[in-house]
Every structure is written in C-alpha cells, then in structure tokens.
Design a protein around this motif. Structure first.
Motif, PDB file in Angstrom:
ATOM      1  N   THR A  21       0.845  -1.199   0.000  1.00 54.17           N
ATOM      2  CA  THR A  21       0.000   0.000   0.000  1.00 54.17           C
ATOM      3  C   THR A  21       0.872   1.237   0.000  1.00 54.17           C
ATOM      4  O   THR A  21       0.545   2.242  -0.628  1.00 54.17           O
ATOM      5  CB  THR A  21      -0.945   0.048   1.215  1.00 54.17           C
ATOM      6  N   ARG A  24       2.266   1.761  -3.472  1.00 57.25           N
ATOM      7  CA  ARG A  24       1.223   2.159  -4.420  1.00 57.25           C
ATOM      8  C   ARG A  24       0.415   3.365  -3.938  1.00 57.25           C
ATOM      9  O   ARG A  24      -0.661   3.645  -4.450  1.00 57.25           O
ATOM     10  CB  ARG A  24       0.275   0.981  -4.678  1.00 57.25           C
ATOM     11  N   ARG A  27      -3.190   2.574  -2.734  1.00 65.14           N
ATOM     12  CA  ARG A  27      -4.178   2.157  -3.741  1.00 65.14           C
ATOM     13  C   ARG A  27      -4.407   0.650  -3.785  1.00 65.14           C
ATOM     14  O   ARG A  27      -5.086   0.154  -4.668  1.00 65.14           O
ATOM     15  CB  ARG A  27      -3.750   2.653  -5.125  1.00 65.14           C
ATOM     16  N   THR A  29      -6.062  -2.843  -3.155  1.00 62.71           N
ATOM     17  CA  THR A  29      -7.355  -3.437  -2.813  1.00 62.71           C
ATOM     18  C   THR A  29      -7.166  -4.941  -2.692  1.00 62.71           C
ATOM     19  O   THR A  29      -6.521  -5.559  -3.544  1.00 62.71           O
ATOM     20  CB  THR A  29      -8.412  -3.134  -3.893  1.00 62.71           C
ATOM     21  N   GLN A  91      -3.916   3.127   4.514  1.00 61.61           N
ATOM     22  CA  GLN A  91      -5.328   3.454   4.710  1.00 61.61           C
ATOM     23  C   GLN A  91      -5.730   3.185   6.150  1.00 61.61           C
ATOM     24  O   GLN A  91      -5.362   2.152   6.711  1.00 61.61           O
ATOM     25  CB  GLN A  91      -6.214   2.612   3.788  1.00 61.61           C
ATOM     26  N   PRO A  95      -6.463  -1.805   3.910  1.00 58.51           N
ATOM     27  CA  PRO A  95      -6.965  -1.646   2.542  1.00 58.51           C
ATOM     28  C   PRO A  95      -8.404  -2.113   2.404  1.00 58.51           C
ATOM     29  O   PRO A  95      -8.879  -2.932   3.199  1.00 58.51           O
ATOM     30  CB  PRO A  95      -6.017  -2.531   1.721  1.00 58.51           C
ATOM     31  N   GLN A 226     -12.743   1.507 -13.970  1.00 61.69           N
ATOM     32  CA  GLN A 226     -11.423   1.016 -13.674  1.00 61.69           C
ATOM     33  C   GLN A 226     -11.135  -0.162 -14.583  1.00 61.69           C
ATOM     34  O   GLN A 226     -12.030  -0.871 -14.991  1.00 61.69           O
ATOM     35  CB  GLN A 226     -11.299   0.536 -12.214  1.00 61.69           C
ATOM     36  N   ARG A 228      -8.506  -3.449 -14.394  1.00 64.82           N
ATOM     37  CA  ARG A 228      -7.524  -4.123 -13.550  1.00 64.82           C
ATOM     38  C   ARG A 228      -6.999  -5.349 -14.296  1.00 64.82           C
ATOM     39  O   ARG A 228      -7.722  -6.050 -14.910  1.00 64.82           O
ATOM     40  CB  ARG A 228      -8.151  -4.545 -12.218  1.00 64.82           C
TER      41      ARG A 228
END
Length: 228
Positions: A21, A24, A27, A29, A91, A95, A226, A228
């Motif tokens: 995290t 990134r 970001r 997840t 976060q 996450p 998005q 992915r």
C-alpha cells in the motif's frame, strides 16, 4: 491483489500488504475468497469443509491487526498476543476488502465489506469453481442491487461499494473482436452497476503485457471506471 484465506495465518498474510500500500500510495485493494480446490487445502493440512468458518475468522483477524496496535485475539483457529507489526497500513483500518464469489454467502460478506467480485463464466467452469452461475447481465445487475441494498442496511445509506467482474470478455486482448461491440459491452456492464472490469493481458513478456494494457486503456477506459 487476490487472496485465498486458507494457506497462511492472517497475521502473517497481512504483513506484506502495508508495504505494498505504501509503494502504491494507498491504492491496494484486497480481493479475498474462500478457495475451491480441495487439493490446495489438502497440501497445507487445512480441512476443506471448514473453509467458510476459517475465512470469516481470518478476515476478522486481519481487520483487527490492521486497525489495532498492538492486537490480541484468541479464537478457534487463530491466536495473536500483542501483535504489533510494522509498517502500518496507509489506509486507516487497512486496505479495502472485496469479496470474491457468486454464492449468497459471498454476497452477504460483501455487504459487510467494501465490494464484491463475482465471475460470469461457463457452466462447466462454474462447476469447477463450485460457484453458482450468473447467466446474464440482468442477473448480475439484480445481484449487485441486492448487495448494495444489504450494505446500506448494515453500513448505512452513504456506504461506498465497488463491483468488479470477470467475464468471458475479459480475454478480449487475446481473442480480439469488434472494438465497438466491446465498448458497448463495457457500457452495459457499467449500467448494471459494475465499477471495475477484469482484463487478462497477453503473457508473452512484461513489455507485451504493458503495451497491450496501454492500448486497451486508450481504446476503452472512457467506458470503464477502472481496468484491472
């Protein structure tokens, strides 16, 4: 990142995630599922028939480790005593967690988390993955609405959810086809409530995969929240 909560303790599983995290910018997840291959459970000495109980407990422990510092827990399958791993997640609370799977149980779990990640696959693959079939976009939209309604009841009317889906069209970069038809398909997914669409780039090399992803994004990202 996709994870199956059954091959490691939740305290050890969560250690690399805060580092990712940080790399990134917060970001990351986590897409978590119970798993479906008996052979994988057997190889690590885990009872396949207890996978749902193990999953729920593991998820609760991971949330606790991310949120409390130090963290202690005493349960049937897992224990933690003043665990205080570093670095902490970027976060607050860790996450976002999206729940993978098509079952009613997966949808109930998703309503308590931050998203749902179902599969739209053939009946043969659905049998292999021990997953109910989601036959069409209408059924997908109804399932998404169900998760959203349940989440609002459990987490409040302002809850924010994501819905990621993988379908046969996820292989578009390899199979090719009409750009216009694929663009229309992404629009219909979005209308059904999907916020994130899984794509499978070619695996010839990192450079080939990166080029394919950039080309796909240039052509279609306006129709998908998005990729992915």
């Amino acid at each position: 990142m996709c994870s199956c909560c059954r091959t490691a303790t939740p305290c050890s599983t969560r250690r690399p995630w805060p580092r990712w995290t940080g790399c990134r910018g917060g970001r990351l997840t986590v897409v978590a599922g119970t798993g479906y291959l008996r052979s994988e459970f057997r190889s690590v000495g885990v009872d396949f028939d207890e996978r749902n109980e193990l999953f729920d407990e593991a998820l609760a422990v991971m949330r606790g480790v991310w949120s409390e510092h130090p963290y202690s827990y005493e349960g049937r399958h897992f224990q933690a005593h003043d665990t205080a791993p570093l670095p902490r997640p970027v976060q607050p609370g860790g996450p976002p967690v999206w729940i993978g799977g098509n079952s009613a149980l997966s949808r109930r779990r998703a309503a308590r988390c931050q998203g749902w990640s179902p599969l739209m696959v053939t009946e043969e693959l659905a049998r292999t993955t021990r997953s109910p079939v989601i036959a069409d976009l209408g059924q997908l939209a109804a399932r998404i609405a169900e998760v959203r309604e349940r989440a609002e009841a459990e987490q409040g009317p302002n809850v924010s959810l994501d819905f990621q889906v993988q379908t046969p069209a996820s292989g578009y970069m390899a199979t090719g086809g009409s750009d216009e038809e694929h663009r229309d398909y992404l629009g219909r997914l979005q209308d059904a409530g999907v916020t994130s669409f899984v794509v499978r780039p070619p695996g010839d090399s990192v450079e080939v995969a990166e080029a394919a992803l950039h080309s796909y994004a240039d052509a279609f990202l306006d129709k998908a929240t998005q990729v992915r």
